[in-house]
Design a protein around this motif. Structure first.
Motif, PDB file in Angstrom:
ATOM      1  N   THR A  18       0.609  -1.267   0.029  1.00  0.00           N
ATOM      2  CA  THR A  18      -0.080  -0.132   0.230  1.00  0.00           C
ATOM      3  C   THR A  18       0.745   1.409   0.025  1.00  0.00           C
ATOM      4  N   ASN A 100     -10.182   4.878  -5.782  1.00  0.00           N
ATOM      5  CA  ASN A 100      -9.163   5.479  -5.035  1.00  0.00           C
ATOM      6  C   ASN A 100      -7.954   5.934  -5.709  1.00  0.00           C
ATOM      7  N   LEU A 135     -14.707   6.375  -4.859  1.00  0.00           N
ATOM      8  CA  LEU A 135     -14.340   6.950  -3.537  1.00  0.00           C
ATOM      9  C   LEU A 135     -14.817   8.318  -3.237  1.00  0.00           C
ATOM     10  N   LYS A 139     -18.264   9.563  -1.063  1.00  0.00           N
ATOM     11  CA  LYS A 139     -18.067  10.530   0.123  1.00  0.00           C
ATOM     12  C   LYS A 139     -18.571  12.175   0.162  1.00  0.00           C
ATOM     13  N   LYS A 146     -22.793   5.911   7.434  1.00  0.00           N
ATOM     14  CA  LYS A 146     -21.979   5.123   8.281  1.00  0.00           C
ATOM     15  C   LYS A 146     -21.502   3.955   7.501  1.00  0.00           C
ATOM     16  N   GLY A 147     -20.395   3.345   7.881  1.00  0.00           N
ATOM     17  CA  GLY A 147     -20.112   1.989   7.346  1.00  0.00           C
ATOM     18  C   GLY A 147     -18.597   2.030   6.310  1.00  0.00           C
ATOM     19  N   LYS A 148     -18.254   1.156   5.711  1.00  0.00           N
ATOM     20  CA  LYS A 148     -17.195   1.100   4.937  1.00  0.00           C
ATOM     21  C   LYS A 148     -17.437   1.652   3.735  1.00  0.00           C
ATOM     22  N   ARG A 149     -16.328   2.131   2.831  1.00  0.00           N
ATOM     23  CA  ARG A 149     -16.455   2.596   1.619  1.00  0.00           C
ATOM     24  C   ARG A 149     -15.331   1.904   0.464  1.00  0.00           C
ATOM     25  N   ALA A 150     -14.888   0.882   1.139  1.00  0.00           N
ATOM     26  CA  ALA A 150     -13.922   0.187   0.224  1.00  0.00           C
ATOM     27  C   ALA A 150     -14.937  -0.191  -0.886  1.00  0.00           C
ATOM     28  N   GLN A 152     -15.850  -3.190  -2.634  1.00  0.00           N
ATOM     29  CA  GLN A 152     -16.919  -3.912  -2.258  1.00  0.00           C
ATOM     30  C   GLN A 152     -17.872  -3.441  -1.445  1.00  0.00           C
ATOM     31  N   ALA A 153     -17.715  -2.813  -0.477  1.00  0.00           N
ATOM     32  CA  ALA A 153     -18.950  -2.294   0.148  1.00  0.00           C
ATOM     33  C   ALA A 153     -19.642  -1.211  -0.701  1.00  0.00           C
ATOM     34  N   HIS A 157     -23.739  -1.414  -1.840  1.00  0.00           N
ATOM     35  CA  HIS A 157     -24.551  -0.449  -1.656  1.00  0.00           C
ATOM     36  C   HIS A 157     -25.444   0.259  -2.721  1.00  0.00           C
TER      37      HIS A 157
END
Length: 240
Positions: A18, A100, A135, A139, A146-150, A152-153, A157
């Motif tokens: 990363t 990203n 990403l 946002k 709330k929750g993840k924003r990768a 997969q998420a 969604h």
């Protein structure tokens, strides 16, 4: 016709880690997707990065050191092809969708420099644009969810299929799918031209970084630095 109804190019990297300054590209994919989401063209690359692939990275994308050494292309050759393919798309003013983008495009920039190749910025004569980053957009349009924003998420969604997460081609197509769904759902980001949307994301990325910096300060971590530049971390900032 809005950008989300037109041709998009999805791009994704899988890497050794990363850190954009030290890590290397292992696989890459560039997929041209028509307005309906059908893949019109697909380019993929497997590289021997010239360094061992850490076990934790291989566990994510499935590419071991032994496998890339046997089957991977020389990094200089592949990175030249990847960078020129992206340049061709952007010269044609086709929006480049990168989840990203700050990470993928910065790492590609450093790989070009490592191998003595012209960077994407040098080929274009400007910072890569127009770029669409799901990403940043997610946002921006749904700041307090709330929750993840990768990826997969976000696919869950927005109802976008992702059947092979961390395979570069699948991730590139899924990122483009998420971007389209955001455009369909939020007229405020569907209306601007790709160039105007790029500028909107530059501003949004800086605002999001400032919000996160403030959060870290409140959490007792005032020394942490949050990168605000988007879609590319300037090389000069990290190398003197």
């Amino acid at each position: 016709m809005s950008w989300h109804q037109d041709l998009l190019v999805g791009f994704d990297l899988e890497t050794t880690g990363t850190d954009v300054e030290r890590d290397r590209i292992v696989t890459a994919a560039l997929i041209r997707l028509e307005g309906g989401g059908r893949a019109a063209a697909r380019q993929t690359w497997l590289l021997d990065p010239g360094v061992p692939v850490p076990d934790e990275a291989a566990a994510i994308h499935g590419m071991s050191t032994a496998y890339v050494q046997e089957h991977g292309a020389p990094p200089m050759t592949a990175i030249e092809e990847i960078t020129e393919a992206l340049a061709d798309a952007l010269r044609a003013d086709i929006p480049l969708v990168v989840m990203n983008a700050r990470y993928d495009l910065s790492l590609l920039d450093r790989e070009c420099r490592r191998h003595g190749l012209r960077t994407l910025t040098e080929r274009l004569g400007h910072v890569p644009a127009p770029v669409i980053d799901p990403l940043i957009l997610d946002k921006h349009v749904d700041r307090f969810r709330k929750g993840k924003r990768a990826l997969q998420a976000l696919c869950v969604h927005y109802g976008v299929p992702l059947n092979a997460a961390h395979e570069a081609g699948a991730d590139a197509a899924a990122a483009a799918g998420v971007a389209r769904r955001i455009g369909e759902k939020y007229p405020a980001v569907a209306g601007p031209s790709p160039r105007a949307l790029h500028s909107l994301q530059e501003t949004a990325a800086a605002e999001q970084a400032a919000d996160f910096q403030a959060y870290l300060r409140r959490s007792g971590n005032p020394e942490a630095i949050v990168e605000a530049a988007w879609p590319l971390i300037p090389y000069q900032r990290t190398h003197g």
